[in-house]
Motif scaffolding. Structure first.
Motif, PDB file in Angstrom:
ATOM      1  N   UNK A 182       0.829  -1.203   0.000  1.00 37.20           N
ATOM      2  CA  UNK A 182       0.000   0.000   0.000  1.00 37.20           C
ATOM      3  C   UNK A 182       0.863   1.252   0.000  1.00 37.20           C
ATOM      4  N   UNK A 183       0.469   2.229  -0.782  1.00 35.30           N
ATOM      5  CA  UNK A 183       1.122   3.542  -0.766  1.00 35.30           C
ATOM      6  C   UNK A 183       0.052   4.622  -0.867  1.00 35.30           C
ATOM      7  N   UNK A 184       0.327   5.780  -0.271  1.00 35.54           N
ATOM      8  CA  UNK A 184      -0.608   6.901  -0.332  1.00 35.54           C
ATOM      9  C   UNK A 184       0.050   8.097  -1.014  1.00 35.54           C
ATOM     10  N   UNK A 185      -0.770   8.848  -1.711  1.00 38.30           N
ATOM     11  CA  UNK A 185      -0.330  10.119  -2.277  1.00 38.30           C
ATOM     12  C   UNK A 185      -0.509  11.218  -1.218  1.00 38.30           C
ATOM     13  N   UNK A 217       2.949  16.546 -11.782  1.00 39.63           N
ATOM     14  CA  UNK A 217       3.619  16.935 -10.533  1.00 39.63           C
ATOM     15  C   UNK A 217       4.250  15.783  -9.761  1.00 39.63           C
ATOM     16  N   UNK A 218       3.858  14.523 -10.023  1.00 44.61           N
ATOM     17  CA  UNK A 218       4.306  13.403  -9.190  1.00 44.61           C
ATOM     18  C   UNK A 218       5.372  12.558  -9.876  1.00 44.61           C
ATOM     19  N   UNK A 219       6.122  11.822  -9.069  1.00 48.67           N
ATOM     20  CA  UNK A 219       7.088  10.873  -9.620  1.00 48.67           C
ATOM     21  C   UNK A 219       6.363   9.742 -10.363  1.00 48.67           C
ATOM     22  N   UNK A 220       5.251   9.288  -9.803  1.00 43.70           N
ATOM     23  CA  UNK A 220       4.440   8.253 -10.457  1.00 43.70           C
ATOM     24  C   UNK A 220       3.014   8.767 -10.525  1.00 43.70           C
ATOM     25  N   UNK A 221       2.494   9.001 -11.703  1.00 50.03           N
ATOM     26  CA  UNK A 221       1.136   9.544 -11.774  1.00 50.03           C
ATOM     27  C   UNK A 221       0.109   8.467 -11.415  1.00 50.03           C
ATOM     28  N   UNK A 222      -1.094   8.910 -11.077  1.00 51.85           N
ATOM     29  CA  UNK A 222      -2.107   7.983 -10.565  1.00 51.85           C
ATOM     30  C   UNK A 222      -2.505   6.914 -11.574  1.00 51.85           C
ATOM     31  N   UNK A 223      -2.438   7.205 -12.856  1.00 55.23           N
ATOM     32  CA  UNK A 223      -2.862   6.246 -13.873  1.00 55.23           C
ATOM     33  C   UNK A 223      -1.837   5.121 -14.023  1.00 55.23           C
ATOM     34  N   UNK A 224      -0.565   5.483 -14.049  1.00 54.39           N
ATOM     35  CA  UNK A 224       0.475   4.455 -14.054  1.00 54.39           C
ATOM     36  C   UNK A 224       0.372   3.618 -12.781  1.00 54.39           C
ATOM     37  N   UNK A 225       0.108   4.278 -11.655  1.00 56.91           N
ATOM     38  CA  UNK A 225       0.028   3.554 -10.378  1.00 56.91           C
ATOM     39  C   UNK A 225      -1.111   2.547 -10.373  1.00 56.91           C
ATOM     40  N   UNK A 269       5.220   7.962  -4.732  1.00 55.98           N
ATOM     41  CA  UNK A 269       4.017   8.805  -4.772  1.00 55.98           C
ATOM     42  C   UNK A 269       4.280  10.278  -4.448  1.00 55.98           C
ATOM     43  N   UNK A 270       5.481  10.600  -4.016  1.00 63.04           N
ATOM     44  CA  UNK A 270       5.778  11.991  -3.664  1.00 63.04           C
ATOM     45  C   UNK A 270       5.705  12.898  -4.891  1.00 63.04           C
TER      46      UNK A 270
END
Length: 384
Positions: free
Chosen positions: A201-204, A283-291, A304-305
């Motif tokens: 699990x990871x959170x943005x 803005x993110x290292x990994x965007x939500x769609x790739x995630x 997620x930072x």
């Protein structure tokens, strides 16, 4: 299982803008995709490997579509869950699982889930029909004002209304619904949780959302949210508790209220990429769609930072305009530093229809928010 440049097939139910942005990532990785949507002009149609026209609520359409893919996911909650459950029973990989979707798809079930799992949320009453509410008001079982929410099929501000007088009930559909106590809040926040099949699990970062007062749609998403660290920590803890109890796989967007005394209450959730995460593309290292793709395929979750402060502005159809869309002054905003527009590919505009979004990035949040205001005041989504 081999996903990249292989015979693997990812199925996506729903062909709207969220699906289109998912396809940015599958094309980047050469993951074969098959998409179904009821509209022959769905934004996804131009970017997927296969497109099927069909109703997402039709059992046979969903079942037959799902049989032909290796992993099935969604970009909208309003899908036929009986068909998805049958596919699961037959061994098909379906993420998010139908057990989680049955809770989320119905707002009354969602609220009961929060109550049963000691997750903080606003007090509410459940009604089989809207027509029952007036009796409850007359008998003192319910107090004005409150927020009326249709139990099913609400989205983008539809199916939600603040009821301040009995007169406000007149034009509401007579459907299963909830009446939720109004929350005196400082801020509306959101946390996106990514969860893999193995429980990773990871959170943005916690984002702050500013809403349009009439349309009940998000106008701005601000990351990071302008809140105390202690509040952000509490918001993430609540979001993780929701995720753990739901046992979802993929993304879960948890919308929250920060009350005047800094308590955190869950408003509602969405089990997919979400408007509150669009800023992450720039803005993110990994965007939500790739995630989301990483999560549902069981790949390691990405960082997620944020690399930089980001503000997202929704582009919605201007009031008074319906028809072939025109993006007025888009060349002007393209001349602004740190501004990236995303156009969803919907040819027809109407008042408050989501037509795109713009992300503004800057090292300084104050400057980013000021630029977002300028963008909002400059671009107009109108018709010919």
């Amino acid at each position: 299982m081999h996903f990249f440049s292989s015979n693997f097939k990812l199925g996506i139910l729903g062909g709207g803008q969220l699906g289109k942005m998912l396809l940015y990532e599958t094309r980047k990785w050469d993951v074969y995709t098959k998409v179904m949507d009821a509209s022959p002009e769905a934004p996804c149609k131009i970017a997927c490997n296969e497109f099927v026209e069909g109703s997402l609520m039709d059992f046979d359409a969903v079942y037959n579509f799902g049989k032909d893919v290796d992993v099935l996911t969604i970009e909208i909650e309003n899908v036929n869950l009986d068909a998805m459950e049958k596919l699961e029973q037959e061994g098909k990989i379906v993420y998010p699982p139908t057990k989680a979707l049955r809770i989320i798809q119905n707002k009354a079930n969602q609220k009961l889930f929060y109550t049963d799992n000691q997750i903080p949320t606003a007090p509410f009453s459940r009604f089989a029909y809207t027509s029952e509410i007036e009796d409850s008001l007359s008998n003192g079982g319910l107090q004005l004002p409150f927020v009326w929410k249709s139990a099913q099929f609400g989205y983008d501000g539809q199916g939600v209304k603040v009821v301040r007088t009995k007169e406000d009930l007149k034009d509401l559909p007579n459907v299963e619904c909830i009446a939720e106590q109004m929350v005196d809040f400082k801020n509306e926040l959101a946390v996106i949780v990514a969860r893999s099949p193995n429980g990773e699990t990871k959170t943005y970062p916690v984002v702050e959302m500013e809403f349009h007062p009439e349309a009940n749609q998000v106008e701005y998403v601000i990351c990071p949210g302008r809140i105390e660290d202690s509040v952000a920590k509490k918001a993430i803890e609540v979001a993780l508790k929701v995720s753990k109890n739901l046992q979802h796989v993929g993304l879960l967007a948890v919308e929250l209220f920060q009350t005047q005394d800094d308590q955190i209450l869950v408003n509602e959730v969405a089990p997919r990429p979400h408007n509150s995460g669009h800023y992450s593309i720039e803005a993110s290292y990994t965007n939500q769609f790739e995630q989301h793709i990483r999560a549902i395929l069981g790949l390691p979750l990405g960082k997620t930072e944020s690399k930089v402060a980001g503000v997202m502005v929704n582009l919605v159809g201007k009031e008074g305009y319906t028809g072939d869309v025109v993006y007025e002054n888009i060349d002007t905003i393209l001349d602004m530093e740190g501004v990236t527009p995303h156009i969803y590919g919907k040819k027809q505009t109407r008042p408050f229809r989501k037509m795109g979004h713009v992300t503004i990035v800057d090292e300084d949040m104050t400057r980013a928010r000021q630029m977002a205001q300028k963008v909002k005041e400059t671009i107009n989504v109108i018709s010919k």
